[in-house]
Design a protein around this motif. Sequence first.
Motif, short mmCIF file in Angstrom:
data_model
loop_
_atom_site.label_atom_id
_atom_site.label_comp_id
_atom_site.label_asym_id
_atom_site.label_seq_id
_atom_site.Cartn_x
_atom_site.Cartn_y
_atom_site.Cartn_z
N ASP A 36 0.85 -1.19 0.00
CA ASP A 36 0.00 0.00 0.00
C ASP A 36 0.88 1.24 0.00
O ASP A 36 1.48 1.59 1.01
CB ASP A 36 -0.91 -0.01 1.23
CG ASP A 36 -1.84 1.19 1.22
OD1 ASP A 36 -2.39 1.50 2.28
OD2 ASP A 36 -1.98 1.81 0.16
N ARG A 54 -0.35 4.13 -1.10
CA ARG A 54 -1.23 5.30 -1.16
C ARG A 54 -1.42 5.88 0.24
O ARG A 54 -1.62 5.16 1.20
CB ARG A 54 -2.58 4.89 -1.74
CG ARG A 54 -3.49 6.07 -2.05
CD ARG A 54 -4.75 5.57 -2.74
NE ARG A 54 -5.63 6.67 -3.00
CZ ARG A 54 -5.53 7.47 -4.05
NH1 ARG A 54 -4.57 7.27 -4.91
NH2 ARG A 54 -6.38 8.46 -4.22
N CYS A 88 -3.07 7.43 3.43
CA CYS A 88 -4.41 7.32 3.99
C CYS A 88 -5.13 8.65 3.86
O CYS A 88 -4.52 9.70 4.02
CB CYS A 88 -4.33 6.92 5.47
SG CYS A 88 -3.81 5.22 5.72
N PRO A 89 -6.45 8.63 3.60
CA PRO A 89 -7.19 9.89 3.45
C PRO A 89 -7.29 10.63 4.77
O PRO A 89 -7.20 10.04 5.83
CB PRO A 89 -8.57 9.43 2.96
CG PRO A 89 -8.68 8.03 3.44
CD PRO A 89 -7.30 7.47 3.40
N ALA A 107 -13.30 8.96 7.64
CA ALA A 107 -12.47 9.41 6.53
C ALA A 107 -13.21 10.45 5.70
O ALA A 107 -14.43 10.39 5.52
CB ALA A 107 -12.09 8.23 5.65
N ILE A 148 -13.51 11.55 2.09
CA ILE A 148 -13.19 11.04 0.76
C ILE A 148 -13.70 12.04 -0.27
O ILE A 148 -14.90 12.13 -0.52
CB ILE A 148 -13.83 9.65 0.52
CG1 ILE A 148 -13.52 8.71 1.68
CG2 ILE A 148 -13.35 9.08 -0.80
CD1 ILE A 148 -12.05 8.41 1.85
N VAL A 191 -6.83 1.56 -5.41
CA VAL A 191 -7.13 1.77 -3.99
C VAL A 191 -6.21 0.87 -3.18
O VAL A 191 -6.14 -0.33 -3.44
CB VAL A 191 -8.60 1.46 -3.67
CG1 VAL A 191 -8.88 1.66 -2.18
CG2 VAL A 191 -9.53 2.31 -4.52
N GLU A 217 -6.20 2.95 2.55
CA GLU A 217 -7.40 3.69 2.13
C GLU A 217 -8.63 2.81 2.19
O GLU A 217 -9.72 3.25 2.58
CB GLU A 217 -7.22 4.23 0.71
CG GLU A 217 -8.39 5.10 0.26
CD GLU A 217 -8.27 5.55 -1.18
OE1 GLU A 217 -9.09 6.41 -1.57
OE2 GLU A 217 -7.38 5.06 -1.89
#
Length: 448
Positions: free
Chosen positions: A14, A16, A18-19, A27, A29, A39, A43
């Motif tokens: 992962d 990406r 985290c939001p 979260a 988004i 994704v 996330e």
Amino acid sequence: MRYLCRGREALPADERQCPPQAADGRAVIPLQLKDDSPVGACEAAALFAATGHTAEAARLVLAVSGGADSTALLHLAAMARAHLADPAIHVVTVDHGLRAESAEEARFVERLCLSYGLPHRTLHWQGGAGGGNISAAAREARYDRLGQFAWTVGAGAVVTAHHLDDQIETYLLAKARGGDGRALAGMRPVRALRPGVVLARPFLGIPGARLRATLSQAGIAWCEDPTNRNMHYARARMRAALQDGTVDAAEVPAALEMAARERIAHDRAVASGLRNAGVTVDDDGSLHIATKSLRPLEPELRRAVIGRAITAAGGGLYPPQADKLARLADRLSAGDGCATLGGASVRWRDGHAVIGREYGREGIGRASAQASGTWFDRRFVVSRLDAGRLVALGVFARGNATERCLPVLVSATGEALARHPAIRPWPGGPSRRLDAQESVGWRLMANL
């Protein structure tokens, strides 16, 4: 059935971020139409947690058909397990039997679940030969089976893979039908499905392209449903118009958010109206509303309050048409006469409107007894049943208007084995009473 890619590689790392999170820990988004990045696990965990139900519902039911979206749901749930509160995940495929490929698609999902070490169950529905709106009947049957399965395994949430593209299509189709305001709010991220079970849609802010990119990155196959391209369906035509640029969706996400805020405000007003109406519910599922409390309400709010009462007490899925509700609301506030509407009967007594189930010309549908609990006519949760089926007392041509609509447990030969406690005993009838709890009050306030 057509597979778009083959094989399965190791789960990707992962990478990406985290939001961000709001003050309540959920979260945030952002809605981005053009994003096609995969994704990641972090996330995905935030998306599942954003439903607000993962931690409380120790068990989740994933609705997976084998299409790209639901396969991504399965894959991301498996990825997110390490980031969540270790919920037990059960995967369910509902095979409607409407296409020759559906059985093989269910087996495809089963094999994929085996590779993840997740339990899988295929549930069946064979009601496609009855005519009418098959799509609507199949959707209702799917959610009914998913909700019942959730009861069986003790799950608090059924999770589906509806995403931003689906939400945009829903908005545009509603607008094309003349909808405005809160009618354009689209699907709820979380809504009540049945007592103790919610339907959660964690991907409503995620474009479908991101879900497909996630699968492509992991080398995971999915199935293509040809009905998604069948121009007989309005949704397929809208999807094609969006893809070829005939319809521009750039302003839709902002419009969705505005409509959602209107729906939230309206829901709060309806909840307040119901509380002020002093609504009570009898054990037999009848609702009592003080008619004088309806008079101060604005006409639209009065219709909404009455509509929810009719829908809950009448066992319906949707409220009656607005013009019929308006006429009934006027009569209710005036305390005038008796009426029937939407599967419910209305009568006036001592300053209250009493709204109960109407048996009707076609009677009330049956339900097979389930050990995990049986939802009868969306009005009663009946527990501790081993075998048999639940029918309304009216099939025996017995009882008053209220009793005829109450559940009775019968054997395979039609012998009455147990009755709702509100049904008076009759000669030769069963002495055993059902463990039946009304769910009318729950439905009255669901999602508010």
